[in-house]
Design an enzyme around this catalytic site. Structure first.
Site, mmCIF file in Angstrom:
data_model
loop_
_atom_site.group_PDB
_atom_site.id
_atom_site.type_symbol
_atom_site.label_atom_id
_atom_site.label_comp_id
_atom_site.label_asym_id
_atom_site.label_seq_id
_atom_site.Cartn_x
_atom_site.Cartn_y
_atom_site.Cartn_z
ATOM 1 N N HIS A 189 0.600 -1.228 -0.229
ATOM 2 C CA HIS A 189 -0.040 0.000 -0.278
ATOM 3 C C HIS A 189 0.472 1.473 -0.289
ATOM 4 O O HIS A 189 1.772 1.076 1.060
ATOM 5 C CB HIS A 189 -0.835 -0.107 1.132
ATOM 6 C CG HIS A 189 -2.213 1.235 1.396
ATOM 7 N ND1 HIS A 189 -2.856 1.083 0.414
ATOM 8 C CD2 HIS A 189 -2.202 2.118 1.921
ATOM 9 C CE1 HIS A 189 -3.322 2.415 0.770
ATOM 10 N NE2 HIS A 189 -3.535 3.063 1.099
ATOM 11 N N CYS A 190 0.940 2.391 -1.246
ATOM 12 C CA CYS A 190 1.758 3.078 -0.808
ATOM 13 C C CYS A 190 1.561 4.541 -1.030
ATOM 14 O O CYS A 190 0.260 4.981 -1.091
ATOM 15 C CB CYS A 190 1.698 3.200 -2.523
ATOM 16 S SG CYS A 190 3.222 4.638 -3.236
#
Length: 285
Positions: free
Chosen positions: A154-155
């Protein structure tokens, strides 16, 4: 012990909540860096140089053309990652084979009858939080609160999970970010060195500060993104072929899009099947 476990779960929940709240802030931060850089390159340094004549004008034209070309591709890739769903498990999906263990025999319908989530079979992956089966390389994202196909991470920078359906766009975002920040670093290098010379530098305090800040930020991003890009290219080459990630139509390789034919024909682009690269020796790990 019970109390400690409850505290840990609460802390993780707060952490995920914070990450969700960072969404709009991170987008504004990215746009802020782009804005400062644009002002420093176009309005402060190379825009005025267009009217100097001779070699200075020629260099300014080349820098501005490359800068705008890469900026368009960077922003196109970035917002495609942000706005593209990373991939969710289809409703009522059931595994047809155990691809992660290299077994290609289909699971019989009888193997699903009366199936309990807590069975010990390693051939079936199940998400306890989503209460559903998981395809190969699918993982649950605590920030998004759902299972993501071929989840990488998850960026916070793209405010999204990087998964099966937007992984190409993420790689292109890294690629064009590296090229753009490297170009800006080189373009502003001489202006940055001027700060440490005895010569008088033309410009207001604001324009000089913008140039200095833009150089430092772009240098930092270029160095950090380069390492990240190399890591992801290595992962792609080791686990899947270029075709599986970027498609067969080479005209689409360097833009954040796929041809209709690739989307229809390549199973990996749907996020449910991932053939491995035949040249990769898994025994090395």
């Amino acid at each position: 012990m019970h109390r400690s476990g409850t505290t840990m779960a609460w802390n993780v929940f707060k952490f995920c909540t914070v990450l969700r709240g960072l969404g709009s802030i991170m987008i504004l931060l990215v746009l802020g860096v782009v804005g400062v850089t644009y002002y420093a390159v176009v309005f402060t340094n190379y825009g005025p140089a267009l009217f100097d004549g001779g070699l200075h004008s020629f260099i300014a034209v080349v820098v501005l053309i490359l800068f705008h070309f890469l900026l368009v591709l960077l922003l196109w890739s970035y917002f495609t990652v942000v706005l593209t769903d990373s991939g969710t498990v289809p409703p009522n999906w059931k595994p047809a084979s155990d691809e992660e263990r290299g077994e290609v025999d289909p699971l019989n319908e009888s193997e699903f009858d009366g199936l309990q989530p807590d069975l010990s079979s390693q051939r079936i992956r199940y998400c306890w939080k989503c209460n559903q089966f998981k395809p190969p390389r699918c993982h649950h994202c605590s920030v998004c609160g759902r299972c993501v196909l071929k989840m990488d991470h998850h960026c916070v920078w793209v405010v999204n999970c990087v998964g099966a359906l937007n992984y190409k766009y993420f790689l292109l975002f890294l690629f064009y970010t590296f090229l753009e920040t490297s170009l800006v670093t080189l373009a502003l290098f001489s202006h940055f060195l001027a700060f440490f010379s005895d010569e008088e530098i033309p410009g207001t305090t604001a324009t000089l500060a913008t140039t200095f800040l833009s150089f430092v930020l772009n240098l930092a991003f270029a160095l950090s993104v380069f390492g990240f890009l190399i890591m992801h290219v290595s992962l792609v080459s080791a686990n899947t072929t270029t075709i599986e990630v970027f498609g067969t139509d080479k005209r689409y390789w360097f833009i954040p899009a796929y041809s209709d034919e690739d989307l229809r024909r390549i199973p990996a682009l749907q996020g449910l099947e991932f053939p491995s690269n035949p040249d990769f020796d898994s025994e090395e790990f």
